[in-house]
Design a protein around this motif. Structure first.
Motif, PDB file in Angstrom:
ATOM      1  N   MET A   1       1.123  -1.187  -0.095  1.00 26.88           N
ATOM      2  CA  MET A   1       0.062   0.065   0.045  1.00 26.88           C
ATOM      3  C   MET A   1       0.999   1.256   0.029  1.00 26.88           C
ATOM      4  N   ASN A   2       0.661   2.076  -0.656  1.00 22.12           N
ATOM      5  CA  ASN A   2       1.366   3.457  -0.808  1.00 22.12           C
ATOM      6  C   ASN A   2       0.624   4.568  -0.253  1.00 22.12           C
ATOM      7  N   TYR A   3       1.452   5.220   0.654  1.00 22.46           N
ATOM      8  CA  TYR A   3       1.146   6.284   1.782  1.00 22.46           C
ATOM      9  C   TYR A   3       1.853   7.398   1.203  1.00 22.46           C
ATOM     10  N   LYS A   4       1.291   8.494   1.360  1.00 22.90           N
ATOM     11  CA  LYS A   4       1.574  10.009   0.824  1.00 22.90           C
ATOM     12  C   LYS A   4       1.847  10.565   2.264  1.00 22.90           C
ATOM     13  N   ASN A   5       2.536  11.718   2.307  1.00 21.76           N
ATOM     14  CA  ASN A   5       2.960  12.312   3.410  1.00 21.76           C
ATOM     15  C   ASN A   5       3.022  13.977   3.063  1.00 21.76           C
ATOM     16  N   ASN A   6       3.056  14.579   4.144  1.00 21.33           N
ATOM     17  CA  ASN A   6       3.333  16.201   4.007  1.00 21.33           C
ATOM     18  C   ASN A   6       4.006  16.525   5.390  1.00 21.33           C
ATOM     19  N   ASN A   7       4.029  17.716   5.735  1.00 17.99           N
ATOM     20  CA  ASN A   7       5.162  18.126   6.919  1.00 17.99           C
ATOM     21  C   ASN A   7       4.358  17.559   8.151  1.00 17.99           C
ATOM     22  N   ASN A   8       3.238  17.119   8.379  1.00 23.86           N
ATOM     23  CA  ASN A   8       2.661  16.845   9.582  1.00 23.86           C
ATOM     24  C   ASN A   8       1.828  15.455   9.812  1.00 23.86           C
ATOM     25  N   VAL A   9       1.610  14.925   8.641  1.00 25.75           N
ATOM     26  CA  VAL A   9       0.853  13.592   8.322  1.00 25.75           C
ATOM     27  C   VAL A   9       1.388  12.407   7.621  1.00 25.75           C
ATOM     28  N   VAL A  10       1.150  11.354   7.689  1.00 23.29           N
ATOM     29  CA  VAL A  10       1.311  10.299   6.759  1.00 23.29           C
ATOM     30  C   VAL A  10      -0.270   9.853   6.502  1.00 23.29           C
ATOM     31  N   TYR A  11      -0.625   9.548   5.230  1.00 26.75           N
ATOM     32  CA  TYR A  11      -1.875   9.367   5.041  1.00 26.75           C
ATOM     33  C   TYR A  11      -1.959   8.531   3.815  1.00 26.75           C
ATOM     34  N   SER A  12      -3.366   7.896   3.823  1.00 23.74           N
ATOM     35  CA  SER A  12      -3.962   7.398   2.601  1.00 23.74           C
ATOM     36  C   SER A  12      -5.361   7.380   2.669  1.00 23.74           C
ATOM     37  N   CYS A  13      -6.197   8.519   2.439  1.00 26.49           N
ATOM     38  CA  CYS A  13      -7.281   8.689   2.623  1.00 26.49           C
ATOM     39  C   CYS A  13      -8.112   8.685   1.082  1.00 26.49           C
ATOM     40  N   LYS A  14      -8.895   7.565   0.934  1.00 30.95           N
ATOM     41  CA  LYS A  14      -9.562   7.742  -0.239  1.00 30.95           C
ATOM     42  C   LYS A  14     -11.116   7.681  -0.030  1.00 30.95           C
ATOM     43  N   TYR A  15     -11.726   8.418  -1.025  1.00 36.67           N
ATOM     44  CA  TYR A  15     -13.085   8.906  -0.819  1.00 36.67           C
ATOM     45  C   TYR A  15     -13.943   8.320  -1.830  1.00 36.67           C
ATOM     46  N   HIS A  16     -15.076   7.899  -1.833  1.00 43.78           N
ATOM     47  CA  HIS A  16     -16.082   7.607  -2.922  1.00 43.78           C
ATOM     48  C   HIS A  16     -16.830   8.775  -2.913  1.00 43.78           C
ATOM     49  N   VAL A  17     -16.923   9.556  -3.861  1.00 49.16           N
ATOM     50  CA  VAL A  17     -17.963  10.552  -3.745  1.00 49.16           C
ATOM     51  C   VAL A  17     -18.992  10.330  -4.857  1.00 49.16           C
ATOM     52  N   ASP A  68      -5.422  15.159   0.838  1.00 59.62           N
ATOM     53  CA  ASP A  68      -4.857  15.184   1.861  1.00 59.62           C
ATOM     54  C   ASP A  68      -5.923  15.663   2.997  1.00 59.62           C
ATOM     55  N   PRO A  69      -5.787  14.896   4.130  1.00 60.79           N
ATOM     56  CA  PRO A  69      -6.996  15.050   5.276  1.00 60.79           C
ATOM     57  C   PRO A  69      -6.616  16.547   5.561  1.00 60.79           C
ATOM     58  N   GLN A  70      -5.806  17.010   5.730  1.00 62.51           N
ATOM     59  CA  GLN A  70      -5.508  18.428   6.289  1.00 62.51           C
ATOM     60  C   GLN A  70      -6.306  19.562   5.302  1.00 62.51           C
ATOM     61  N   TYR A  71      -6.337  19.266   3.975  1.00 62.19           N
ATOM     62  CA  TYR A  71      -6.926  19.951   3.104  1.00 62.19           C
ATOM     63  C   TYR A  71      -8.542  19.588   3.292  1.00 62.19           C
ATOM     64  N   GLY A  72      -8.989  18.280   3.261  1.00 61.61           N
ATOM     65  CA  GLY A  72     -10.250  18.020   3.634  1.00 61.61           C
ATOM     66  C   GLY A  72     -11.109  17.788   2.089  1.00 61.61           C
ATOM     67  N   ILE A  73     -11.895  16.682   2.277  1.00 60.96           N
ATOM     68  CA  ILE A  73     -12.660  16.441   1.327  1.00 60.96           C
ATOM     69  C   ILE A  73     -13.780  17.127   0.974  1.00 60.96           C
ATOM     70  N   HIS A  74     -14.484  17.892   2.111  1.00 62.54           N
ATOM     71  CA  HIS A  74     -15.404  19.016   1.839  1.00 62.54           C
ATOM     72  C   HIS A  74     -15.107  20.106   0.897  1.00 62.54           C
ATOM     73  N   ARG A  75     -13.925  20.397   1.203  1.00 63.05           N
ATOM     74  CA  ARG A  75     -13.288  21.541   0.173  1.00 63.05           C
ATOM     75  C   ARG A  75     -13.058  21.195  -1.273  1.00 63.05           C
ATOM     76  N   LEU A  76     -12.568  19.854  -1.399  1.00 63.65           N
ATOM     77  CA  LEU A  76     -12.174  19.771  -2.634  1.00 63.65           C
ATOM     78  C   LEU A  76     -13.492  19.342  -3.379  1.00 63.65           C
ATOM     79  N   VAL A  77     -14.767  18.753  -2.790  1.00 63.20           N
ATOM     80  CA  VAL A  77     -15.958  18.579  -3.428  1.00 63.20           C
ATOM     81  C   VAL A  77     -16.538  19.867  -3.726  1.00 63.20           C
ATOM     82  N   LYS A  78     -16.506  20.888  -2.920  1.00 58.85           N
ATOM     83  CA  LYS A  78     -16.921  22.068  -3.152  1.00 58.85           C
ATOM     84  C   LYS A  78     -16.197  22.930  -4.320  1.00 58.85           C
ATOM     85  N   GLN A  79     -15.009  22.601  -4.390  1.00 57.46           N
ATOM     86  CA  GLN A  79     -14.191  23.279  -5.583  1.00 57.46           C
ATOM     87  C   GLN A  79     -14.614  22.434  -6.909  1.00 57.46           C
ATOM     88  N   LEU A  80     -14.750  21.004  -6.792  1.00 60.17           N
ATOM     89  CA  LEU A  80     -15.164  20.453  -8.000  1.00 60.17           C
ATOM     90  C   LEU A  80     -16.620  20.770  -8.467  1.00 60.17           C
TER      91      LEU A  80
END
Length: 86
Positions: A1-17, A68-80
């Protein structure tokens, strides 16, 4: 499994929208569907998100995306949805 990271967190957050067109009208066909695919990929790349799967049906959209969980799925869906509606 591939994980991504940024300064504060390692994540693999996949959402079905899933979202539907107004009144479930079958308007997402032909050139409209192709333009919608392009717009979704464009917004996802601008927001450092990865589109894993994308299926556009005549009256709704299925999207599997990693965000990225710090950006948030709600912001991305709003943008999309906002960007593609115009």
């Amino acid at each position: 499994m591939n994980y991504k990271n940024n300064n504060n967190v390692v994540y693999s957050c996949k959402y079905h929208v899933i979202w539907c067109s107004k009144y479930r009208r079958q308007v997402l066909t032909g050139a409209v569907a192709e333009r919608l695919k392009d717009l979704i990929h464009q917004v996802a790349s601008e927001r450092q998100s990865e589109v894993i799967e994308l299926e556009i049906m005549p009256d709704h959209v299925h999207l599997l995306i990693e965000v990225d969980p710090q950006y948030g799925i709600h912001r991305l869906v709003k943008q999309l949805k906002g960007y593609s509606s115009r």
